[in-house]
Scaffold this active site. Structure first.
Site, mmCIF file in Angstrom:
data_model
loop_
_atom_site.group_PDB
_atom_site.id
_atom_site.type_symbol
_atom_site.label_atom_id
_atom_site.label_comp_id
_atom_site.label_asym_id
_atom_site.label_seq_id
_atom_site.Cartn_x
_atom_site.Cartn_y
_atom_site.Cartn_z
ATOM 1 N N ARG A 1 -2.875 9.050 -10.418
ATOM 2 C CA ARG A 1 -4.061 9.278 -11.260
ATOM 3 C C ARG A 1 -5.334 9.512 -10.473
ATOM 4 O O ARG A 1 -6.363 9.879 -11.044
ATOM 5 C CB ARG A 1 -4.235 8.091 -12.220
ATOM 6 C CG ARG A 1 -3.241 8.146 -13.380
ATOM 7 C CD ARG A 1 -3.177 6.830 -14.106
ATOM 8 N NE ARG A 1 -4.465 6.441 -14.640
ATOM 9 C CZ ARG A 1 -4.813 5.168 -14.893
ATOM 10 N NH1 ARG A 1 -3.974 4.188 -14.647
ATOM 11 N NH2 ARG A 1 -6.002 4.903 -15.369
ATOM 12 N N ASN B 1 -0.953 -12.019 -14.613
ATOM 13 C CA ASN B 1 -0.678 -12.000 -13.184
ATOM 14 C C ASN B 1 -1.592 -10.996 -12.481
ATOM 15 O O ASN B 1 -1.612 -9.814 -12.822
ATOM 16 C CB ASN B 1 0.794 -11.600 -12.972
ATOM 17 C CG ASN B 1 1.137 -11.434 -11.502
ATOM 18 O OD1 ASN B 1 0.527 -12.059 -10.638
ATOM 19 N ND2 ASN B 1 2.115 -10.580 -11.219
ATOM 20 N N GLY C 1 2.027 2.800 -2.844
ATOM 21 C CA GLY C 1 1.892 3.570 -4.085
ATOM 22 C C GLY C 1 1.192 4.903 -3.853
ATOM 23 O O GLY C 1 0.405 5.066 -2.920
ATOM 24 N N ARG D 1 -30.189 7.968 12.310
ATOM 25 C CA ARG D 1 -28.779 8.318 12.482
ATOM 26 C C ARG D 1 -28.146 7.419 13.549
ATOM 27 O O ARG D 1 -28.837 6.654 14.219
ATOM 28 C CB ARG D 1 -28.674 9.794 12.830
ATOM 29 C CG ARG D 1 -29.033 10.692 11.630
ATOM 30 C CD ARG D 1 -29.033 12.150 12.010
ATOM 31 N NE ARG D 1 -27.799 12.519 12.681
ATOM 32 C CZ ARG D 1 -27.708 13.490 13.593
ATOM 33 N NH1 ARG D 1 -28.779 14.180 13.948
ATOM 34 N NH2 ARG D 1 -26.550 13.747 14.154
ATOM 35 N N ALA E 1 0.826 -1.206 0.000
ATOM 36 C CA ALA E 1 0.000 0.000 0.000
ATOM 37 C C ALA E 1 0.859 1.254 0.000
ATOM 38 O O ALA E 1 0.515 2.260 0.599
ATOM 39 C CB ALA E 1 -0.916 -0.003 1.229
ATOM 40 N N LYS F 1 -4.002 6.624 -2.024
ATOM 41 C CA LYS F 1 -5.015 5.922 -2.814
ATOM 42 C C LYS F 1 -5.805 4.880 -2.015
ATOM 43 O O LYS F 1 -7.030 4.792 -2.129
ATOM 44 C CB LYS F 1 -4.343 5.241 -4.013
ATOM 45 C CG LYS F 1 -5.294 4.366 -4.795
ATOM 46 C CD LYS F 1 -4.779 4.041 -6.159
ATOM 47 C CE LYS F 1 -3.703 2.997 -6.142
ATOM 48 N NZ LYS F 1 -3.368 2.551 -7.513
ATOM 49 N N GLY G 1 -3.196 -3.329 -1.680
ATOM 50 C CA GLY G 1 -4.180 -2.525 -0.954
ATOM 51 C C GLY G 1 -5.184 -1.831 -1.854
ATOM 52 O O GLY G 1 -6.234 -1.378 -1.389
ATOM 53 N N ASP G 2 -4.887 -1.753 -3.143
ATOM 54 C CA ASP G 2 -5.805 -1.062 -4.065
ATOM 55 C C ASP G 2 -6.659 -2.033 -4.877
ATOM 56 O O ASP G 2 -7.283 -1.658 -5.851
ATOM 57 C CB ASP G 2 -5.024 -0.125 -5.002
ATOM 58 C CG ASP G 2 -4.019 -0.874 -5.880
ATOM 59 O OD1 ASP G 2 -3.961 -2.121 -5.811
ATOM 60 O OD2 ASP G 2 -3.290 -0.205 -6.638
ATOM 61 N N GLN H 1 8.018 1.756 3.424
ATOM 62 C CA GLN H 1 8.880 1.625 2.256
ATOM 63 C C GLN H 1 9.238 3.045 1.835
ATOM 64 O O GLN H 1 8.408 3.764 1.276
ATOM 65 C CB GLN H 1 8.143 0.905 1.115
ATOM 66 C CG GLN H 1 9.039 0.648 -0.073
ATOM 67 C CD GLN H 1 8.276 0.201 -1.307
ATOM 68 O OE1 GLN H 1 7.078 0.463 -1.453
ATOM 69 N NE2 GLN H 1 8.968 -0.467 -2.209
HETATM 70 C C1 UD1 Z 1 2.077 -5.524 -11.053
HETATM 71 C C2 UD1 Z 1 2.785 -6.831 -11.461
HETATM 72 C C3 UD1 Z 1 2.158 -7.356 -12.741
HETATM 73 C C4 UD1 Z 1 0.654 -7.558 -12.550
HETATM 74 C C5 UD1 Z 1 0.002 -6.287 -12.054
HETATM 75 C C6 UD1 Z 1 -1.422 -6.559 -11.667
HETATM 76 C C7 UD1 Z 1 5.100 -6.679 -10.684
HETATM 77 C C8 UD1 Z 1 6.503 -6.391 -11.082
HETATM 78 N N1 UD1 Z 1 4.168 -6.555 -11.649
HETATM 79 O O1 UD1 Z 1 2.359 -4.591 -12.057
HETATM 80 O O2 UD1 Z 1 2.740 -8.585 -13.104
HETATM 81 O O3 UD1 Z 1 0.053 -7.989 -13.759
HETATM 82 O O4 UD1 Z 1 0.685 -5.776 -10.900
HETATM 83 O O5 UD1 Z 1 -2.074 -5.385 -11.347
HETATM 84 O O6 UD1 Z 1 4.851 -7.024 -9.554
HETATM 85 N N2 UD1 Z 1 3.713 -0.994 -4.762
HETATM 86 C C9 UD1 Z 1 4.350 -0.638 -3.591
HETATM 87 N N3 UD1 Z 1 5.666 -0.286 -3.647
HETATM 88 C C10 UD1 Z 1 6.379 -0.288 -4.796
HETATM 89 C C11 UD1 Z 1 5.713 -0.661 -5.990
HETATM 90 C C12 UD1 Z 1 4.384 -1.007 -5.934
HETATM 91 O O7 UD1 Z 1 3.743 -0.616 -2.530
HETATM 92 O O8 UD1 Z 1 7.581 0.024 -4.753
HETATM 93 C C13 UD1 Z 1 2.297 -1.364 -4.714
HETATM 94 C C14 UD1 Z 1 1.438 -0.395 -5.495
HETATM 95 O O9 UD1 Z 1 0.959 0.635 -4.658
HETATM 96 C C15 UD1 Z 1 0.308 -1.282 -5.991
HETATM 97 C C16 UD1 Z 1 0.981 -2.636 -6.161
HETATM 98 O O10 UD1 Z 1 2.135 -2.610 -5.359
HETATM 99 O O11 UD1 Z 1 -0.720 -1.412 -5.064
HETATM 100 C C17 UD1 Z 1 1.319 -2.958 -7.607
HETATM 101 O O12 UD1 Z 1 2.220 -2.005 -8.088
HETATM 102 P P1 UD1 Z 1 2.120 -1.425 -9.557
HETATM 103 O O13 UD1 Z 1 3.202 -0.466 -9.749
HETATM 104 O O14 UD1 Z 1 0.737 -0.964 -9.837
HETATM 105 O O15 UD1 Z 1 2.423 -2.743 -10.395
HETATM 106 P P2 UD1 Z 1 2.142 -2.995 -11.924
HETATM 107 O O16 UD1 Z 1 3.205 -2.355 -12.735
HETATM 108 O O17 UD1 Z 1 0.738 -2.679 -12.254
#
Ligand code: UD1
Ligand code: CA
Length: 451
Positions: A15, A169, A11, A315, A9, A22, A104-105, A75
């Site tokens: 957007r 995935n 990120g 209420r 969670a 988020k 988390g999203d 993180q």
């Molecule tokens: C990721 C997967 C992809 C999958 C997709 C599904 C990886 C490398 N890729 O891609 O295979 O199809 O999800 O939606 O895992 N987050 C963190 N810290 C970070 C990076 C991400 O907490 O450093 C969290 C984000 O907030 C989010 C989730 O991890 O909730 C996924 O990250 P995101 O960057 O959206 O991954 P995708 O590129 O979509």
């Protein structure tokens, strides 16, 4: 041996165009994060670790409210999903059993799906939740060899041939908690995005001779929220599911598409809900109760056979007894309405107790607020409160007592008494007619003046 949950969670959710992290945006009155945690909670996890980053303080406060036994880790730099999971290492030190990574999203993963993943772990070192989206877009692709998962390739890094794979995935991954971290130790950021991919643990596990497998789920379950439009779509999906669930459980909904539920709305069998009813959080409605059109309920309990609305507002703290009635344009807050009692028209009952079978006349108000403090009104059983009574709290009206219409009740009324608190009526015979004549004559003189 319960599994542990790691919920990503950190990120930012650029957007969303929001100052709020988020995962704290709400679907059906609960943060996205709470939905994700709730799906995992059904597994009775040994430990729950939330990885926060953007808006970490707000996320931490929200987590404390959702599950105060969950740990929050930070993180600092967001270097990828693998890096995010590594932040949970210390928090999971010594955890026995499996760890499941959730986002988390992504609020709609079903508990049954997570249970199926845990089951599949009997045969595999790493289990990934896969799905076949209508449009595979930029999802990571699952490279299979028969039923064996060989690797996950991110879209950015995939060949044309790999991009043609339809199985994707979801992001949910399960492995032995300790092994997960030793696999992650081998992950590098040598890829198109320059990130530490969690997904790389599959190829690493295969190289170690571990088998990897896939559990499949419907695309709806993997729906992620990245924008306000996604949030609205997630709300719609939640409502559709909750309505279907209510119908399935024996609740009558005359126009299901107009009824809005909260994440925790509970409605008993044979209750009925008319069009355009909105449930805020914390509502329970017992069997056979009737919620009529255009009512708004939150934080309240409606007992069996009770009737609410049309146009009623319940209420937090409203407690309706069996067969009680709260009718049109009435507001009830922090008040108990006893069995069979009626508050039928245009009343405000707040910070009050109303005894069984008591009738509250139209336009009655409990004057509960003095500008600084709130005060309680207590009305006994089988009492009759005349229309337009102002009950100036703190005040008590006993069993079988009555108040006259239009009374302002400022002191206690004993059981069985009639209280009148209004100016005495005076009647002057013929005076109305005289007044009319005088006024009409004055008007005629004025009209003549002008012409
Ligand atoms: C990721 C997967 C992809 C999958 C997709 C599904 C990886 C490398 N890729 O891609 O295979 O199809 O999800 O939606 O895992 N987050 C963190 N810290 C970070 C990076 C991400 O907490 O450093 C969290 C984000 O907030 C989010 C989730 O991890 O909730 C996924 O990250 P995101 O960057 O959206 O991954 P995708 O590129 O979509
Ligand atoms: Ca994503």
């Amino acid at each position: 041996m319960g599994a542990s949950l790691i919920i990503l969670a950190a990120g930012q959710g650029t957007r969303m165009q929001s100052d709020m992290p988020k995962v704290l945006h709400r679907v059906a009155h609960a943060p996205l994060l709470a939905h994700a945690m709730q799906a995992g909670a059904a597994l009775e996890p040994e430990r729950v670790v939330v990885v926060a980053g953007h808006g970490a303080e707000a996320v931490e406060a929200a987590v404390a409210e959702i599950d105060d036994s969950a740990q929050v880790v930070f993180q600092e730099d967001r270097l990828g999903t693998g890096h995010a999971v590594l932040q949970a290492r210390a928090a999971l030190e010594g955890a026995t059993g499996d760890a499941i990574v959730l986002y988390g999203d992504t609020p709609f993963i079903r508990p049954e799906t997570l249970a199926a993943m845990l089951d599949a772990r009997a045969a595999h070192g790493v289990v990934v939740l896969g799905f076949e989206p209508a449009d595979p877009a930029r999802y990571g692709r699952l490279v299979m060899n028969g039923e064996s998962l060989e690797e996950i390739v991110e879209y950015k890094d995939a060949s044309a041939e790999q991009r043609a794979i339809g199985l994707c995935n979801s992001g949910v991954i399960c492995a032995d908690a300790a092994e997960l971290f030793t696999l992650l130790d081998e992950v590098t950021d040598d890829n198109a995005a320059g990130e530490y991919y969690l997904t790389d643990i599959v190829a690493i596990a295969r190289a170690r001779g571990l088998s990897c497998g896939v559990v499949r789920c419907a695309e709806e379950e993997t729906m992620g929220v990245n924008s306000r439009a996604d949030l609205a779509a997630a709300e719609a999906a939640f409502q559709a599911r909750k309505r279907a669930e209510a119908l399935e459980n024996g609740v009558t909904l005359t126009a299901p598409e107009t009824v809005h539920f909260a994440w925790d709305t509970w409605i008993g069998r044979d209750a009925s809900v008319e069009p355009y009813v909105v449930f805020g959080p914390g509502v329970t409605v017992e069997t056979g109760a009737e919620i009529r059109a255009f009512s708004h309920l939150e934080g309240c309990h409606v007992s069996s056979g009770a009737q609410v609305g049309p146009y009623a507002r319940l209420r937090p703290g409203a407690e309706l007894g069996n067969n009680a009635k709260v009718g049109n344009f009435c507001e009830v807050k922090n008040a108990e309405i006893g069995e069979g009692a009626k508050v039928n028209h245009l009343s405000y009952i707040g910070d009050a107790t109303v005894g069984e079978a008591t009738n509250i006349g139209a336009g009655t108000i409990t004057c509960n607020y003095d500008g600084v403090f709130k005060h309680h009104t207590e009305i006994g059983a089988r009492a009759f409160i005349g229309s337009n009574t102002m009950l100036v709290a703190p005040v008590r009206v006993g069993d079988e007592a009555m108040t006259g219409s239009g009374s302002v009740i400022t002191s206690d009324v004993e059981a069985g008494a009639l209280a009148l608190g209004r100016a005495k009526q005076v009647v002057k015979p013929g005076l109305a007619r005289k007044m009319f004549e005088k006024l009409k004559a004055a008007k005629a003189a004025k009209v003549k003046d002008k012409s």
